[in-house]
Design a protein around this motif. Structure first.
Motif, PDB file in Angstrom:
ATOM      1  N   ALA A  29       0.543  -1.294  -0.140  1.00 53.14           N
ATOM      2  CA  ALA A  29      -0.092   0.024  -0.143  1.00 53.14           C
ATOM      3  C   ALA A  29       0.934   1.287  -0.008  1.00 53.14           C
ATOM      4  O   ALA A  29       0.128   2.426  -0.259  1.00 53.14           O
ATOM      5  N   PHE A  30       2.075   1.207   0.250  1.00 53.12           N
ATOM      6  CA  PHE A  30       3.043   2.347   0.542  1.00 53.12           C
ATOM      7  C   PHE A  30       4.586   1.844   0.211  1.00 53.12           C
ATOM      8  O   PHE A  30       4.686   0.786   0.160  1.00 53.12           O
ATOM      9  N   VAL A  31       5.273   3.118   0.087  1.00 47.45           N
ATOM     10  CA  VAL A  31       6.846   3.046   0.002  1.00 47.45           C
ATOM     11  C   VAL A  31       7.117   3.994   1.155  1.00 47.45           C
ATOM     12  O   VAL A  31       6.424   4.855   1.792  1.00 47.45           O
ATOM     13  N   ARG A  32       8.414   3.870   1.370  1.00 52.52           N
ATOM     14  CA  ARG A  32       9.005   5.051   2.508  1.00 52.52           C
ATOM     15  C   ARG A  32       9.838   6.045   1.894  1.00 52.52           C
ATOM     16  O   ARG A  32      10.551   5.635   1.195  1.00 52.52           O
ATOM     17  N   CYS A  33       9.789   7.210   2.547  1.00 56.97           N
ATOM     18  CA  CYS A  33      10.595   8.400   2.023  1.00 56.97           C
ATOM     19  C   CYS A  33      12.025   7.808   2.503  1.00 56.97           C
ATOM     20  O   CYS A  33      12.379   7.661   3.521  1.00 56.97           O
ATOM     21  N   ALA A  34      12.877   8.302   1.528  1.00 59.51           N
ATOM     22  CA  ALA A  34      14.190   7.791   1.784  1.00 59.51           C
ATOM     23  C   ALA A  34      14.857   8.814   2.667  1.00 59.51           C
ATOM     24  O   ALA A  34      16.095   8.548   3.230  1.00 59.51           O
ATOM     25  N   ARG A  52      18.888   6.438  -7.913  1.00 65.42           N
ATOM     26  CA  ARG A  52      19.066   6.087  -6.792  1.00 65.42           C
ATOM     27  C   ARG A  52      18.101   5.011  -6.413  1.00 65.42           C
ATOM     28  O   ARG A  52      17.880   4.131  -5.330  1.00 65.42           O
ATOM     29  N   GLN A  53      16.916   4.993  -7.068  1.00 62.88           N
ATOM     30  CA  GLN A  53      15.853   4.020  -6.705  1.00 62.88           C
ATOM     31  C   GLN A  53      15.173   4.122  -5.379  1.00 62.88           C
ATOM     32  O   GLN A  53      14.968   3.156  -4.668  1.00 62.88           O
ATOM     33  N   GLU A  54      14.992   5.687  -5.158  1.00 63.55           N
ATOM     34  CA  GLU A  54      14.476   6.057  -3.974  1.00 63.55           C
ATOM     35  C   GLU A  54      13.184   6.926  -4.314  1.00 63.55           C
ATOM     36  O   GLU A  54      13.076   7.490  -5.116  1.00 63.55           O
ATOM     37  N   ALA A  55      12.141   6.899  -3.260  1.00 60.41           N
ATOM     38  CA  ALA A  55      10.996   7.638  -3.168  1.00 60.41           C
ATOM     39  C   ALA A  55      11.162   8.694  -2.213  1.00 60.41           C
ATOM     40  O   ALA A  55      11.867   8.695  -1.177  1.00 60.41           O
ATOM     41  N   TYR A  56      10.280   9.980  -2.254  1.00 61.19           N
ATOM     42  CA  TYR A  56      10.687  11.154  -1.317  1.00 61.19           C
ATOM     43  C   TYR A  56       8.986  11.731  -1.070  1.00 61.19           C
ATOM     44  O   TYR A  56       8.232  11.532  -1.949  1.00 61.19           O
ATOM     45  N   ILE A  57       8.916  12.043  -0.174  1.00 61.72           N
ATOM     46  CA  ILE A  57       7.485  12.473   0.567  1.00 61.72           C
ATOM     47  C   ILE A  57       7.052  13.679  -0.294  1.00 61.72           C
ATOM     48  O   ILE A  57       5.794  13.807  -0.598  1.00 61.72           O
TER      49      ILE A  57
END
Length: 78
Positions: A29-34, A52-57
């Motif tokens: 349901a979600f991912v975490r902000c790096a 970087r294959q990262e998510a940001y809020i």
């Protein structure tokens, strides 16, 4: 804390970040902000780094990560 009875939608998703899109590789349901560690619901995910294959809020978190990764950017003059 997550309750084990919340179902599979309460899990963190695994995502492959692409240019302008992302691909869910493991449902959730979600991912975490790096940067902040905050949960980002998939339907609200707007900022990420392909490199970087990262998510940001939000945009501020994305910029912070970019500046941390590339300190020479803060020394540039326009």
């Amino acid at each position: 804390m997550m309750n084990r009875f919340e179902g599979p939608g309460a899990r963190e998703a695994r995502i492959r970040y692409l240019d302008g899109d992302f691909q869910v590789t493991s449902p959730g349901a979600f991912v975490r902000c790096a940067v902040t560690g905050e949960s980002i619901p998939l339907d609200e995910l707007k900022y990420w780094s392909v490199a970087r294959q990262e998510a940001y809020i939000n945009a501020a978190a994305s910029l912070k990560r970019e500046m941390d990764a590339n300190p020479e950017l803060s020394r540039r003059r326009t």
